[in-house]
Motif scaffolding. Sequence first.
Motif, mmCIF file in Angstrom:
data_model
loop_
_atom_site.group_PDB
_atom_site.id
_atom_site.type_symbol
_atom_site.label_atom_id
_atom_site.label_comp_id
_atom_site.label_asym_id
_atom_site.label_seq_id
_atom_site.Cartn_x
_atom_site.Cartn_y
_atom_site.Cartn_z
ATOM 1 N N TYR A 37 0.864 -1.178 0.000
ATOM 2 C CA TYR A 37 0.000 0.000 0.000
ATOM 3 C C TYR A 37 0.901 1.228 0.000
ATOM 4 O O TYR A 37 1.757 1.370 0.861
ATOM 5 C CB TYR A 37 -0.902 0.018 1.244
ATOM 6 N N VAL A 38 0.705 2.118 -0.967
ATOM 7 C CA VAL A 38 1.521 3.324 -1.058
ATOM 8 C C VAL A 38 0.625 4.547 -1.144
ATOM 9 O O VAL A 38 -0.520 4.475 -1.588
ATOM 10 C CB VAL A 38 2.472 3.302 -2.286
ATOM 11 N N SER A 55 4.045 -2.209 -11.534
ATOM 12 C CA SER A 55 4.071 -3.173 -12.636
ATOM 13 C C SER A 55 4.630 -4.517 -12.179
ATOM 14 O O SER A 55 4.109 -5.575 -12.545
ATOM 15 C CB SER A 55 4.872 -2.635 -13.820
ATOM 16 N N LYS A 56 5.658 -4.490 -11.339
ATOM 17 C CA LYS A 56 6.245 -5.742 -10.843
ATOM 18 C C LYS A 56 5.269 -6.456 -9.906
ATOM 19 O O LYS A 56 5.191 -7.688 -9.909
ATOM 20 C CB LYS A 56 7.562 -5.434 -10.116
ATOM 21 N N ALA A 57 4.507 -5.706 -9.122
ATOM 22 C CA ALA A 57 3.508 -6.312 -8.230
ATOM 23 C C ALA A 57 2.426 -7.016 -9.044
ATOM 24 O O ALA A 57 1.996 -8.120 -8.693
ATOM 25 C CB ALA A 57 2.889 -5.244 -7.327
ATOM 26 N N GLN A 58 2.005 -6.401 -10.132
ATOM 27 C CA GLN A 58 0.988 -7.027 -10.987
ATOM 28 C C GLN A 58 1.528 -8.289 -11.633
ATOM 29 O O GLN A 58 0.831 -9.294 -11.721
ATOM 30 C CB GLN A 58 0.518 -6.039 -12.054
ATOM 31 N N ARG A 59 2.792 -8.259 -12.077
ATOM 32 C CA ARG A 59 3.385 -9.438 -12.718
ATOM 33 C C ARG A 59 3.591 -10.589 -11.744
ATOM 34 O O ARG A 59 3.519 -11.744 -12.134
ATOM 35 C CB ARG A 59 4.714 -9.078 -13.391
ATOM 36 N N THR A 60 3.878 -10.271 -10.476
ATOM 37 C CA THR A 60 4.132 -11.337 -9.503
ATOM 38 C C THR A 60 2.884 -11.745 -8.723
ATOM 39 O O THR A 60 2.959 -12.605 -7.854
ATOM 40 C CB THR A 60 5.235 -10.911 -8.499
ATOM 41 N N GLY A 61 1.752 -11.118 -9.019
ATOM 42 C CA GLY A 61 0.505 -11.495 -8.368
ATOM 43 C C GLY A 61 0.330 -10.916 -6.974
ATOM 44 O O GLY A 61 -0.448 -11.434 -6.178
ATOM 45 N N ARG A 62 1.030 -9.837 -6.659
ATOM 46 C CA ARG A 62 0.891 -9.186 -5.356
ATOM 47 C C ARG A 62 -0.190 -8.109 -5.443
ATOM 48 O O ARG A 62 -0.473 -7.570 -6.502
ATOM 49 C CB ARG A 62 2.206 -8.531 -4.920
ATOM 50 N N THR A 63 -0.763 -7.790 -4.300
ATOM 51 C CA THR A 63 -1.755 -6.729 -4.231
ATOM 52 C C THR A 63 -1.029 -5.395 -4.122
ATOM 53 O O THR A 63 -0.173 -5.224 -3.257
ATOM 54 C CB THR A 63 -2.661 -6.920 -2.998
ATOM 55 N N PHE A 64 -1.368 -4.470 -5.009
ATOM 56 C CA PHE A 64 -0.772 -3.134 -4.991
ATOM 57 C C PHE A 64 -1.899 -2.123 -4.962
ATOM 58 O O PHE A 64 -2.793 -2.148 -5.808
ATOM 59 C CB PHE A 64 0.095 -2.909 -6.233
ATOM 60 N N THR A 65 -1.872 -1.229 -3.979
ATOM 61 C CA THR A 65 -2.926 -0.235 -3.848
ATOM 62 C C THR A 65 -2.326 1.130 -3.590
ATOM 63 O O THR A 65 -1.436 1.276 -2.753
ATOM 64 C CB THR A 65 -3.862 -0.595 -2.672
ATOM 65 N N ARG A 66 -2.835 2.111 -4.317
ATOM 66 C CA ARG A 66 -2.441 3.506 -4.087
ATOM 67 C C ARG A 66 -3.538 4.171 -3.268
ATOM 68 O O ARG A 66 -4.689 4.217 -3.689
ATOM 69 C CB ARG A 66 -2.305 4.264 -5.405
ATOM 70 N N VAL A 67 -3.155 4.676 -2.109
ATOM 71 C CA VAL A 67 -4.087 5.409 -1.259
ATOM 72 C C VAL A 67 -4.112 6.843 -1.773
ATOM 73 O O VAL A 67 -3.074 7.386 -2.144
ATOM 74 C CB VAL A 67 -3.632 5.353 0.219
ATOM 75 N N GLY A 68 -5.267 7.443 -1.808
ATOM 76 C CA GLY A 68 -5.450 8.771 -2.386
ATOM 77 C C GLY A 68 -4.515 9.827 -1.835
ATOM 78 O O GLY A 68 -4.117 9.800 -0.668
ATOM 79 N N THR A 74 0.485 3.266 9.639
ATOM 80 C CA THR A 74 -0.679 2.520 10.132
ATOM 81 C C THR A 74 -1.939 2.939 9.393
ATOM 82 O O THR A 74 -2.734 2.093 8.965
ATOM 83 C CB THR A 74 -0.856 2.763 11.649
ATOM 84 N N ASN A 75 -2.126 4.248 9.222
ATOM 85 C CA ASN A 75 -3.320 4.751 8.544
ATOM 86 C C ASN A 75 -3.347 4.357 7.067
ATOM 87 O O ASN A 75 -4.406 4.008 6.536
ATOM 88 C CB ASN A 75 -3.414 6.266 8.689
ATOM 89 N N ILE A 76 -2.207 4.400 6.395
ATOM 90 C CA ILE A 76 -2.152 4.029 4.977
ATOM 91 C C ILE A 76 -2.436 2.537 4.813
ATOM 92 O O ILE A 76 -3.168 2.127 3.912
ATOM 93 C CB ILE A 76 -0.789 4.420 4.359
ATOM 94 N N ARG A 77 -1.858 1.723 5.695
ATOM 95 C CA ARG A 77 -2.114 0.274 5.623
ATOM 96 C C ARG A 77 -3.604 -0.022 5.836
ATOM 97 O O ARG A 77 -4.209 -0.802 5.100
ATOM 98 C CB ARG A 77 -1.281 -0.470 6.669
ATOM 99 N N ARG A 78 -4.201 0.628 6.833
ATOM 100 C CA ARG A 78 -5.625 0.416 7.126
ATOM 101 C C ARG A 78 -6.498 0.862 5.943
ATOM 102 O O ARG A 78 -7.423 0.158 5.547
ATOM 103 C CB ARG A 78 -5.995 1.176 8.394
ATOM 104 N N GLU A 79 -6.174 2.019 5.370
ATOM 105 C CA GLU A 79 -6.955 2.533 4.234
ATOM 106 C C GLU A 79 -6.764 1.657 2.999
ATOM 107 O O GLU A 79 -7.710 1.404 2.250
ATOM 108 C CB GLU A 79 -6.545 3.984 3.936
ATOM 109 N N GLY A 80 -5.549 1.168 2.775
ATOM 110 C CA GLY A 80 -5.293 0.269 1.647
ATOM 111 C C GLY A 80 -6.091 -1.010 1.760
ATOM 112 O O GLY A 80 -6.686 -1.478 0.784
ATOM 113 N N ARG A 81 -6.119 -1.584 2.952
ATOM 114 C CA ARG A 81 -6.918 -2.805 3.168
ATOM 115 C C ARG A 81 -8.398 -2.543 2.952
ATOM 116 O O ARG A 81 -9.109 -3.375 2.406
ATOM 117 C CB ARG A 81 -6.676 -3.344 4.575
#
Length: 175
Positions: free
Chosen positions: A68-69, A100-113, A158-165
């Motif tokens: 989560y970024v 792009s690497k997260a998508q290729r390896t099947g990881r969850t990638f989320t951009r928090v606003g 902590t807040n970014i991780r919670r919002e990403g989830r």
Amino acid sequence: MESPRFFRKLERRLKRAQRALARKVKGSANRAKARLKVARIHEDIKHARSDWIDKQVIGILRENQAVYVEDLHVKGLARGRSAKSVHDASFGLFLTRLESKAQRTGRTFTRVGRYFPSTRMCSECRALTGPRGLEGLRVRVWKCECGAEHDRDRNAETNIRREGRRLVAAGQADT
């Protein structure tokens, strides 16, 4: 994860090569050699930065199933006092490669606003009581009205991780 400051390390050599290039007569063979020397220095910086970014991205994705970024306004950051450092760290390229690497390896990638108040929001009671404005950037530790004391960066994490989830669970993020 401190950036090795690739441009700053070779900046002196680059400055000298550019000065030598500027003194050469246009159209001469020596000017062509000097131009290649400047280009080679730029290429060295580019390759070193790219290699470091790839290694960091691989390390992050090996350790985590989900990333989560915060969606940073890189162009805005590059306009300020630390513009040279922002360009040298290459935030935009780093986030692009990570996604792009997260998508290729099947990881969850989320951009928090970009406008999510990650540093101002208390991670305990969720109240917006943290420091605000330009003066608030200097505050590294702050106390909430609920009694919780927060380190600015850990609280934001902590807040970014919670919002990403939350975004992943709501189906609003690409996984």
